[in-house]
Motif scaffolding. Structure first.
Motif, PDB file in Angstrom:
ATOM      1  N   GLY A  46       0.782  -1.227   0.000  1.00  0.00           N
ATOM      2  CA  GLY A  46       0.000   0.000   0.000  1.00  0.00           C
ATOM      3  C   GLY A  46       0.814   1.277   0.000  1.00  0.00           C
ATOM      4  N   GLN A  47       2.126   1.146  -0.173  1.00  0.00           N
ATOM      5  CA  GLN A  47       2.996   2.321  -0.141  1.00  0.00           C
ATOM      6  C   GLN A  47       3.141   2.930  -1.539  1.00  0.00           C
ATOM      7  N   SER A  48       3.283   4.236  -1.583  1.00  0.00           N
ATOM      8  CA  SER A  48       3.531   4.935  -2.843  1.00  0.00           C
ATOM      9  C   SER A  48       5.007   4.779  -3.225  1.00  0.00           C
ATOM     10  N   PRO A  49       5.351   4.998  -4.504  1.00  0.00           N
ATOM     11  CA  PRO A  49       6.764   4.943  -4.898  1.00  0.00           C
ATOM     12  C   PRO A  49       7.642   5.876  -4.064  1.00  0.00           C
ATOM     13  N   GLU A  50       7.107   7.036  -3.708  1.00  0.00           N
ATOM     14  CA  GLU A  50       7.869   7.982  -2.893  1.00  0.00           C
ATOM     15  C   GLU A  50       8.157   7.406  -1.510  1.00  0.00           C
ATOM     16  N   SER A  51       7.178   6.716  -0.932  1.00  0.00           N
ATOM     17  CA  SER A  51       7.356   6.115   0.394  1.00  0.00           C
ATOM     18  C   SER A  51       8.379   4.985   0.346  1.00  0.00           C
ATOM     19  N   ILE A  52       8.332   4.186  -0.737  1.00  0.00           N
ATOM     20  CA  ILE A  52       9.291   3.085  -0.880  1.00  0.00           C
ATOM     21  C   ILE A  52      10.700   3.627  -1.065  1.00  0.00           C
ATOM     22  N   GLU A  53      10.845   4.716  -1.806  1.00  0.00           N
ATOM     23  CA  GLU A  53      12.171   5.325  -1.948  1.00  0.00           C
ATOM     24  C   GLU A  53      12.655   5.875  -0.609  1.00  0.00           C
ATOM     25  N   ARG A  54      11.716   6.409   0.194  1.00  0.00           N
ATOM     26  CA  ARG A  54      12.083   6.942   1.504  1.00  0.00           C
ATOM     27  C   ARG A  54      12.594   5.824   2.422  1.00  0.00           C
TER      28      ARG A  54
ATOM     29  N   LYS B  10       5.160 -18.001 -11.406  1.00  0.00           N
ATOM     30  CA  LYS B  10       4.205 -16.941 -11.054  1.00  0.00           C
ATOM     31  C   LYS B  10       4.384 -15.727 -11.950  1.00  0.00           C
ATOM     32  N   SER B  11       5.626 -15.331 -12.185  1.00  0.00           N
ATOM     33  CA  SER B  11       5.905 -14.151 -13.006  1.00  0.00           C
ATOM     34  C   SER B  11       5.412 -14.344 -14.438  1.00  0.00           C
TER      35      SER B  11
ATOM     36  N   ILE C 174      11.975  -9.426 -15.121  1.00  0.00           N
ATOM     37  CA  ILE C 174      11.646  -8.657 -16.329  1.00  0.00           C
ATOM     38  C   ILE C 174      10.172  -8.779 -16.726  1.00  0.00           C
ATOM     39  N   PRO C 175       9.560  -9.995 -16.753  1.00  0.00           N
ATOM     40  CA  PRO C 175       8.116 -10.046 -17.015  1.00  0.00           C
ATOM     41  C   PRO C 175       7.298  -9.276 -15.979  1.00  0.00           C
ATOM     42  N   ALA C 176       7.746  -9.291 -14.712  1.00  0.00           N
ATOM     43  CA  ALA C 176       7.047  -8.525 -13.671  1.00  0.00           C
ATOM     44  C   ALA C 176       7.123  -7.034 -13.967  1.00  0.00           C
ATOM     45  N   CYS C 177       8.279  -6.567 -14.452  1.00  0.00           N
ATOM     46  CA  CYS C 177       8.416  -5.153 -14.811  1.00  0.00           C
ATOM     47  C   CYS C 177       7.456  -4.790 -15.950  1.00  0.00           C
ATOM     48  N   PHE C 178       7.378  -5.636 -16.965  1.00  0.00           N
ATOM     49  CA  PHE C 178       6.472  -5.375 -18.087  1.00  0.00           C
ATOM     50  C   PHE C 178       5.012  -5.407 -17.629  1.00  0.00           C
ATOM     51  N   ALA C 179       4.688  -6.315 -16.718  1.00  0.00           N
ATOM     52  CA  ALA C 179       3.309  -6.460 -16.245  1.00  0.00           C
ATOM     53  C   ALA C 179       2.827  -5.208 -15.526  1.00  0.00           C
ATOM     54  N   TYR C 180       3.744  -4.507 -14.854  1.00  0.00           N
ATOM     55  CA  TYR C 180       3.341  -3.345 -14.068  1.00  0.00           C
ATOM     56  C   TYR C 180       3.911  -2.033 -14.614  1.00  0.00           C
TER      57      TYR C 180
ATOM     58  N   ASN D 273       7.989  -1.686  -5.588  1.00  0.00           N
ATOM     59  CA  ASN D 273       6.771  -1.078  -6.134  1.00  0.00           C
ATOM     60  C   ASN D 273       5.910  -2.114  -6.853  1.00  0.00           C
ATOM     61  N   VAL D 274       6.577  -3.030  -7.572  1.00  0.00           N
ATOM     62  CA  VAL D 274       5.854  -4.103  -8.254  1.00  0.00           C
ATOM     63  C   VAL D 274       5.154  -4.997  -7.236  1.00  0.00           C
ATOM     64  N   PHE D 275       5.882  -5.398  -6.186  1.00  0.00           N
ATOM     65  CA  PHE D 275       5.286  -6.264  -5.166  1.00  0.00           C
ATOM     66  C   PHE D 275       4.152  -5.559  -4.422  1.00  0.00           C
ATOM     67  N   ALA D 276       4.286  -4.242  -4.223  1.00  0.00           N
ATOM     68  CA  ALA D 276       3.250  -3.482  -3.521  1.00  0.00           C
ATOM     69  C   ALA D 276       1.945  -3.467  -4.311  1.00  0.00           C
ATOM     70  N   ALA D 277       2.062  -3.508  -5.649  1.00  0.00           N
ATOM     71  CA  ALA D 277       0.868  -3.460  -6.508  1.00  0.00           C
ATOM     72  C   ALA D 277       0.329  -4.843  -6.856  1.00  0.00           C
ATOM     73  N   MET D 278       1.061  -5.879  -6.536  1.00  0.00           N
ATOM     74  CA  MET D 278       0.727  -7.240  -6.972  1.00  0.00           C
ATOM     75  C   MET D 278      -0.158  -7.947  -5.940  1.00  0.00           C
ATOM     76  N   PRO D 279      -1.213  -8.635  -6.375  1.00  0.00           N
ATOM     77  CA  PRO D 279      -1.980  -9.458  -5.433  1.00  0.00           C
ATOM     78  C   PRO D 279      -1.073 -10.516  -4.797  1.00  0.00           C
ATOM     79  N   GLY D 280      -1.115 -10.631  -3.484  1.00  0.00           N
ATOM     80  CA  GLY D 280      -0.217 -11.555  -2.796  1.00  0.00           C
ATOM     81  C   GLY D 280       1.217 -11.092  -2.788  1.00  0.00           C
ATOM     82  N   GLY D 281       1.427  -9.790  -3.023  1.00  0.00           N
ATOM     83  CA  GLY D 281       2.776  -9.242  -3.161  1.00  0.00           C
ATOM     84  C   GLY D 281       3.624  -9.368  -1.912  1.00  0.00           C
TER      85      GLY D 281
END
Length: 456
Positions: free
Chosen positions: A125-133, A189-190, A274-280, A297-305
């Motif tokens: 549930g974190q934003s990219p800015e929060s993950i960078e922080r 999974k990817s 790489i497929p995960a990057c393309f997916a998101y 960021n990918v895991f944060a947006a992924m179901p079961g991330g």
């Protein structure tokens, strides 16, 4: 003289050697190198260079180890012609193993920290800015960096103190098997994610347009560089495992198996990321930040991330820790061979030196960040990595190659006899010209171009 320890099984030798080779370079560097270098053609050229460059040097390290039954410095002393000075290289190899772990332990600590954060759901549930922080807070805190480095060193020292078979071999086998199982699961999974097919196509299908954007020369050099460094050759990292095995099997087949497993892990790591990057909708050419900034960021947006991310950083940590243990075994063997220490004392000594030596690397990201060696923007870890990767590994490999092929060293005939002892694939003597002329020339180019490109 006390009888030398030996590895208990062929599987143990393969997994232990592969565990030393398989590390951050495979699961972190390889995927972003593929992304930066246009995808599929890079992968093909990488495999080709691995066969013609990496495997021959690997057999040389194994041969020196098995013929001498000693770690790298006393091994060269034993095998070199009388009154020659080849063994001086051994002192630099010892230094390389210590310096490598002084920054590798810190980076391994980052991965352990991210595993803990992912397990706790810190990225969900974190934003990219929060993950960078979160990343910046970790890098800015010497306490966090030193704590997780220290935990990694404790594990490494403990495992190595237990013995070669009961500690190093047994634990590495378990970690490697779990690593492969987790990787296969994450890879499957990817591949089921939306747009995964586009990622696989980019990753494995050669695309001339992608290559043109990067430049053919850059792609070729990048593949050459990665194929060489992935096996950690040049500082005796693999030589030590050769010293622990018997002469029942030829060394070419063993080297091919280790290189094959190393390549398998690197390619599957790319199939995860790489497929995960393309997916998101994330670019796969983000460089070193891919693992610590992009993928969370990918895991944060992924179901079961949360679960998938935790497993990802766990397999990353297993890869890093297997290298830590493999390289640390070198440091332990140095003290056993040179000073006559028992295993526990040798592990405690090496562990203390590396733990204290790792603190400057951790400080380099925060309290000592104003110290920028070599060039603007560098930190202490960059200096240590430069010493190992740009100097000791290529120059050490060149010395090992010349030692095994020159009549002024151990010599090609002795090398061939050792490498072909036992059942299995044999090295042809028809390759003598390649080993004596072409291979050293490639290594000189690699060392020279690597230095030039670093400062250019």
């Amino acid at each position: 003289m006390k009888e030398r320890e030996s590895i208990g099984s062929r599987l143990g030798f393969i997994l232990l050697s592969a565990g030393c080779a398989i590390g951050i370079g495979n699961v972190w560097r390889f995927p972003y190198m593929v992304g930066e270098n246009g995808g599929g053609l890079f992968v093909l050229v990488y495999v080709l260079f691995l066969l013609v460059l990496g495997v021959p040097i690997l057999t040389m390290e194994y041969a020196v180890g098995r013929a001498s039954r000693l770690s790298v410095l006393p091994a060269f002393k034993k095998l070199e012609p009388k009154n020659s000075k080849w063994h001086i290289y051994g002192y630099f190899a010892i230094a390389g193993n210590y310096i490598l772990l002084m920054f590798y332990s810190v980076v391994s600590g980052w991965i352990l920290r991210y595993f803990v954060l992912s397990l706790m759901g810190a990225f969900q549930g974190q934003s990219p800015e929060s993950i960078e922080r979160i990343y910046q807070e970790m890098m800015g805190s010497p306490k966090i960096l030193i704590l997780f480095m220290f935990i990694t060193m404790l594990i490494t020292v403990f495992v190595t103190s237990m013995g070669l078979q009961e500690g190093v071999e047994k634990i590495t086998k378990i970690m490697m098997i779990l690593l492969i199982i987790i990787m296969i699961g994450l890879g499957i999974k990817s591949l089921t994610l939306p747009k995964a097919a586009e990622g696989v196509k980019f990753y494995l299908m050669p695309n001339i347009e992608n290559v043109k954007k990067v430049g053919v020369g850059n792609v070729l050099y990048g593949a050459l560089n990665q194929s060489f460094f992935t096996l950690s050759l040049g500082i005796g990292g693999m030589e030590i495992f050769g010293s622990y095995i018997k002469k029942d099997r030829s060394l070419v087949g063993e080297a091919l198996l280790v290189a094959g497993l190393d390549t398998f892990v690197a390619i599957v790591a790319g199939l995860i990321t790489i497929p995960a990057c393309f997916a998101y909708g994330v670019a796969p050419d983000k460089g070193p930040s891919l693992i610590f900034l992009t993928l969370p960021n990918v895991f944060a947006a992924m179901p079961g991330g949360r679960i998938i991310g935790s497993l990802f950083f766990l397999f990353m940590y297993f890869a890093a820790l297997s290298t830590m243990i493999g390289v640390f075994e070198n440091d332990v063997s140095f003290s056993i061979d040179l000073f006559g220490y028992d295993r526990r004392k040798a592990a405690a000594f090496a562990g203390l030196v590396i733990t204290l030596g790792s603190i400057p690397c951790a400080f380099g990201f925060n309290v000592w960040s104003d110290f920028q060696p070599l060039k603007q923007g560098n930190c202490i870890m960059d200096l240590e990595d430069f010493i190992v990767s740009n100097l000791l590994l290529p120059i050490g490999s060149l010395i090992c190659c010349l030692f095994c092929t020159s009549k002024y060293g151990w010599g090609f005939d002795n090398y061939i006899e050792e490498v072909n002892s036992g059942v299995g694939i044999k090295m042809s003597t028809a390759l003598k010209w390649y080993f004596k002329i072409v291979l050293p020339a490639i290594l000189v180019f690699l060392a020279g171009y690597g230095l030039w490109s670093y400062f250019a």
